[in-house]
Write a protein that holds these residues in place. Structure first.
Motif, short mmCIF file in Angstrom:
data_model
loop_
_atom_site.label_atom_id
_atom_site.label_comp_id
_atom_site.label_asym_id
_atom_site.label_seq_id
_atom_site.Cartn_x
_atom_site.Cartn_y
_atom_site.Cartn_z
N ALA A 137 1.02 -1.18 0.14
CA ALA A 137 0.01 0.08 0.12
C ALA A 137 1.03 1.32 0.03
N ALA A 138 0.58 2.26 -0.79
CA ALA A 138 1.33 3.45 -0.96
C ALA A 138 0.90 4.37 0.17
N ASP A 139 -0.25 4.36 0.79
CA ASP A 139 -0.65 5.29 1.99
C ASP A 139 -0.42 4.53 3.42
N ARG A 140 0.06 3.25 3.06
CA ARG A 140 0.69 2.47 4.39
C ARG A 140 1.88 2.18 4.28
N PRO A 141 2.94 2.81 4.68
CA PRO A 141 4.21 2.43 4.69
C PRO A 141 4.52 1.34 5.15
N GLY A 142 5.25 0.20 4.66
CA GLY A 142 5.78 -1.02 5.35
C GLY A 142 4.61 -2.04 5.64
N VAL A 143 3.59 -1.58 5.03
CA VAL A 143 2.37 -2.55 5.03
C VAL A 143 2.16 -3.21 3.78
N SER A 144 2.27 -4.71 3.89
CA SER A 144 2.13 -5.52 2.65
C SER A 144 1.36 -6.74 2.87
N LEU A 145 0.28 -6.77 1.81
CA LEU A 145 -0.72 -7.94 2.04
C LEU A 145 -0.15 -9.13 1.13
N THR A 146 -0.39 -10.37 1.65
CA THR A 146 -0.40 -11.55 0.58
C THR A 146 -1.87 -11.91 0.29
N MET A 147 -2.06 -11.96 -0.95
CA MET A 147 -3.52 -12.54 -1.60
C MET A 147 -3.20 -13.92 -2.30
N GLN A 148 -4.19 -14.62 -2.30
CA GLN A 148 -4.20 -15.98 -3.02
C GLN A 148 -5.34 -15.88 -3.87
N ALA A 149 -5.23 -16.14 -5.26
CA ALA A 149 -6.31 -16.22 -6.35
C ALA A 149 -6.63 -17.61 -6.45
N PHE A 150 -7.75 -17.93 -6.97
CA PHE A 150 -8.24 -19.16 -7.13
C PHE A 150 -7.46 -20.26 -8.06
N SER A 151 -6.71 -19.49 -9.29
CA SER A 151 -6.07 -20.55 -9.97
C SER A 151 -4.91 -19.40 -10.61
N GLU A 152 -4.03 -20.11 -11.32
CA GLU A 152 -2.84 -19.60 -11.72
C GLU A 152 -3.25 -18.38 -12.94
N GLU A 153 -4.24 -18.94 -13.62
CA GLU A 153 -4.62 -17.94 -14.78
C GLU A 153 -5.30 -16.57 -14.08
N GLU A 154 -6.11 -16.97 -13.02
CA GLU A 154 -6.53 -15.70 -12.40
C GLU A 154 -5.58 -14.73 -11.64
N ARG A 155 -4.45 -15.49 -11.21
CA ARG A 155 -3.43 -14.70 -10.81
C ARG A 155 -2.78 -14.00 -11.78
#
Length: 627
Positions: free
Chosen positions: A342-360
Motif C-alpha cells: 500500500a502506498a498510503d501505508r508504509p511498510g504494510v504488505s498484504l499476501t493474496m491468493q487467487a483461485f487459479s494460476e490464470e486468475e493470478r
C-alpha cells in the motif's frame, strides 16, 4: 424500483451484490408462494362453507387488494399495470357480489384451485428444488476450493494437476447450475403474472352464471374483461419473445463467458483470499474477500465476504496500490499467491491468493505486476459483426419489392410475419435480392416459387442484418424512455420528435415500413396480426441495444410499445412539424444547461410547443423537427 435483473455474466463473478439480488428474487417468489397458498385455502373455504360465504369472500377480496406484483427492471408496461391493477378490480367486484348474498359457483375448484395448485406445485415448487441444488452446489464448490487452495505446493506435479482439473470441472458445473437457476428465477417472475391472473379471470367469469344478478354484473364487467384478456395475451406474447432472447443470451455466455463480461468501472474484481497475520503463537489465517481495483486511481477495495456466514458483508478496507509482486511457491506454502504493497501505508504488505494460476496472472496484469500476459478483466464490448445488408438503393429496392408482394398476395394470411419461412429458402431469396445481377430477375408478386412466409422472413432478416438497427443505437435509450411513462399523447409527441432525429435514410425506410405495417394491422380481422402482435415481431427487429444484457432484454417489451406507437400513429409521427418560436423568457431558468442557447425568445407558445418544451426539446426560430 422493481427487482433488479440477474445478469448471466454475474454468475461467473458471483459477487455479494449478485447474491443479494438472487435473495431478493427468492424472497419475492416465497411471498408469492405464501400468497397463493393462502388464496387456495380461502377458495376452498368458499366452496365448503356456504354459511360463512360472506366472511370467506371478504377475506379473499382483502388478499387480492393487498397483493402487488413485483416487476423486473425500472418500469412496467401499460398491460402489466392493468394486470397488476386487475387484482384490485377483482376485489371490488367481490364486494359488490357480497352485497347480494348469492351463492358462489361450485366450479371454483376447476377454474381456480386446481390451476393455482398446479402453478404452485409445478412452477414455484420447481424453483424451490432448483434453489436447494444451487445452495448445495455453492457449498460444495467453495468448500472444494478451500480444500484445494490448502494443498501444499510441495506435492507431486501430477497430483496437483489432477486436483486442478477436478476443481475446474467442479467450478464449471457450478457455473452451469448458476446460469440455469438465474434463468429459472427470472422466468418464473415474468410467468407468474399471466399464469396467476388467468385462473382468476376464469373464476370471475364462472361466478356470473351462479349469481342472481350475474348477467347484469357480467355486462358491466365485460369491457374490462376484454381489455384484460388483451393485456394478458400481450404480456404472454412479450414473455415468449423475452424468454427466447434470454435463453439465447444465456447460451452465448455459456459458450464464451469471457467474451461477454459486462463493462465495469473496475479494472479487475473478484474473490481473493487475504492472509491475516496474528500474534504468536496463533500464526495466520486466510480470509476470503471480494476485491475491486481501479487502475487509473490505483485504488484497491477489499471487503470480507463468506457465503456460508449468511452472506453478510464485512467492514471493507480501501488503500492505494504502490506495487504488486508475484509470490514464489518456495517462499510460501500456498499456490497462486502475490503480494501487494500500500502506498498510503508504509511498510504494510498484504499476501493474496487467487483461485487459479490464470486468475493470478490476470490480477498481476491489472495491478501492474511483472506477468502481464493475459487480457484485462475489463473487456470492451464486442461489436456485432456487420452483415451484407446496407441502407442503400439496393436496400430500398428489397424493402419495396417484399412489401409490394406481401400486400398483393398475402395481406390476409393468418399469422403474417409471425409464421416463419424455411431458413435455407429465406437465405437463398435474400442472397438473390441483395445481388445486383439477380435482384431484377426475382418476381415476388407473380412467382409461386416464393411463399409469402419466405418473403416476410427475408424482409425481417434484411432489417436484422443491417450494421445498425433502423432506429439506431444512439437513440435506442431515448425511444425507450417515453414508452415507460407519460400520457398517450406525450408518448406520441416524444416518439414523433425522436423519429425526426433519425438519419434521413433511416427515417425514409422506417416511414415505408410502418406505413405497410399499418396496412397489415388494418386487416387484423383476417390475418390476426393486431398492432400488439406486430409490435412483438418488429420490436427486436427495428430496435436493439448495443450491449446484450438481461436488463436490456427486459426492456424488449418497451421496444414493442414504441413500434405499436409508430403503427397506431403513423400519420401523426411522420408528418413534419416546423416550430416557429423560441422559449418564453420565464422558461430559460428551467432550460437544460447542457443544451445550446437559442435565439432571443419571442411570442407565446402554443399547445404543441408547450408539450415539446415539457419534454426538454429545444425550440428555436425556424427550428424544424424534420429538415
Amino acid at each position: 424500483m422493481g427487482l433488479q435483473p440477474l445478469e448471466f455474466s454475474d454468475c461467473y463473478l458471483d459477487s455479494p451484490w449478485f447474491r443479494e439480488r438472487i435473495r431478493a428474487h427468492e424472497a419475492e417468489l416465497e411471498r408469492t408462494n405464501k400468497f397463493i397458498k393462502e388464496l387456495i385455502k380461502d377458495g376452498k373455504n368458499l366452496i365448503a362453507a356456504t354459511k360463512s360465504l360472506s366472511a370467506a369472500q371478504r377475506k379473499f377480496a382483502h388478499s387480492l387488494r393487498d397483493f402487488k406484483f413485483e416487476f423486473i427492471g425500472d418500469a412496467e408496461t401499460d398491460d402489466e399495470r392493468c394486470i397488476d391493477a386487475s387484482l384490485r378490480e377483482f376485489s371490488n367486484f367481490l364486494k359488490n357480489l357480497e352485497e347480494q348474498r348469492e351463492i358462489m359457483a361450485l366450479s371454483v375448484t376447476e377454474t381456480l384451485i386446481k390451476p393455482l395448485e398446479k402453478f404452485r406445485k409445478e412452477q414455484l415448487g420447481a424453483v424451490k428444488e432448483e434453489k436447494k441444488k444451487f445452495d448445495k452446489e455453492t457449498e460444495k464448490n467453495y468448500s472444494l476450493i478451500d480444500k484445494h487452495l490448502n494443498l501444499s505446493a510441495k506435492k507431486k506435479d501430477s497430483h496437483l494437476q489432477e486436483a486442478d482439473i477436478q476443481v475446474e470441472q467442479n467450478r464449471q458445473h457450478f457455473y452451469e447450475l448458476s446460469l440455469e437457476y438465474v434463468c429459472k428465477l427470472q422466468e418464473i417472475q415474468e410467468r407468474k403474472k399471466f399464469e396467476f391472473v388467468e385462473p382468476m379471470l376464469s373464476f370471475f367469469q364462472g361466478m356470473f352464471t351462479f349469481y342472481h344478478q350475474g348477467h347484469e354484473l357480467a355486462k358491466d364487467f365485460n369491457h374490462y374483461k376484454m381489455e384484460l384478456q388483451i393485456n394478458i395475451q400481450n404480456t404472454r406474447n412479450r414473455f415468449e419473445g423475452t424468454r427466447s432472447e434470454v435463453e439465447e443470451l444465456m447460451n452465448k455466455i455459456r459458450q464464451n463467458p469471457k467474451d461477454h463480461k459486462r463493462a465495469s468501472q473496475f479494472t479487475a474484481e473478484g474473490y481473493l483470499y487475504v492472509q491475516e497475520k496474528r500474534p504468536p503463537p496463533f500464526g495466520s489465517s486466510w480470509v476470503k474477500h471480494y476485491c475491486m481495483y481501479r487502475k487509473a486511481a490505483k485504488k484497491f477495495n477489499i471487503i470480507p465476504f463468506e457465503h456460508r456466514s449468511g452472506g453478510k458483508l464485512g467492514d471493507g478496507e480501501v488503500f492505494f496500490l504502490k506495487e504488486c509482486t508475484r509470490r514464489h511457491t518456495d517462499s510460501i506454502d500456498r499456490r497462486f499467491c502475490f503480494d501487494v504493497e500500500a502506498a498510503d501505508r508504509p511498510g504494510v504488505s498484504l499476501t493474496m491468493q487467487a483461485f487459479s494460476e490464470e486468475e493470478r496472472k490476470q490480477w498481476l496484469e491489472a495491478l501492474g505486476g511483472k506477468e502481464a500476459l493475459f487480457p484485462s478483466f475489463n473487456r470492451a464490448i464486442i461489436p456485432r459483426p456487420e452483415g451484407g445488408a446496407q441502407l442503400d438503393k439496393m436496400g430500398f429496392t428489397i424493402l419495396r419489392k417484399c412489401i409490394s408482394a406481401v400486400e398483393t398476395r398475402g395481406i390476409n394470411d393468418q399469422g403474417l410475419y409471425r409464421v416463419v419461412g424455411v431458413s435455407s429458402k429465406v437465405q437463398r431469396l435474400l442472397s438473390m435480392l441483395m445481388d445486383v445481377k439477380t435482384c431484377n430477375e426475382v418476381d415476388l408478386e407473380n412467382s409461386i416459387d416464393w411463399e409469402v412466409k419466405t418473403i416476410t422472413s427475408a424482409l425481417k432478416q434484411y432489417l436484422r442484418s443491417l450494421p445498425e438497427p433502423l432506429m439506431t443505437y444512439e437513440l435506442h435509450g431515448d425511444f425507450i424512455v417515453p414508452a415507460k411513462s407519460g400520457s398517450p399523447e406525450s408518448r406520441v409527441n416524444a416518439v414523433h420528435f425522436l423519429v425526426h432525429k433519425l438519419p434521413e435514410k433511416n427515417k425514409e425506410m422506417l416511414d415505408i415500413l410502418v406505413k405497410h405495417l399499418t396496412n397489415v394491422s388494418n386487416h387484423s380481422k383476417q390475418n390476426l396480426m393486431t398492432v400488439a402482435n406486430l409490435g412483438v415481431v418488429f420490436g427486436p427487429t427495428l430496435m436493439r441495444p448495443q450491449e446484450e444484457t438481461v436488463a436490456a432484454i427486459m426492456d424488449l417489451k418497451f421496444q414493442n410499445i414504441v413500434v405499436e406507437i409508430l403503427i397506431e400513429n403513423h400519420e401523426k409521427v411522420t408528418v413534419p412539424i416546423f416550430l416557429r418560436r423560441t422559449l418564453l423568457p420565464a422558461a430559460w431558468t428551467h432550460f437544460p444547461p447542457h443544451l445550446p442557447r437559442l435565439p432571443r425568445p419571442m411570442g407565446p407558445l402554443d399547445q404543441t410547443e408547450t408539450t415539446f418544451l415539457q419534454m426538454g426539446v429545444p425550440l428555436g426560430i425556424g427550428h424544424p423537427l424534420r429538415k
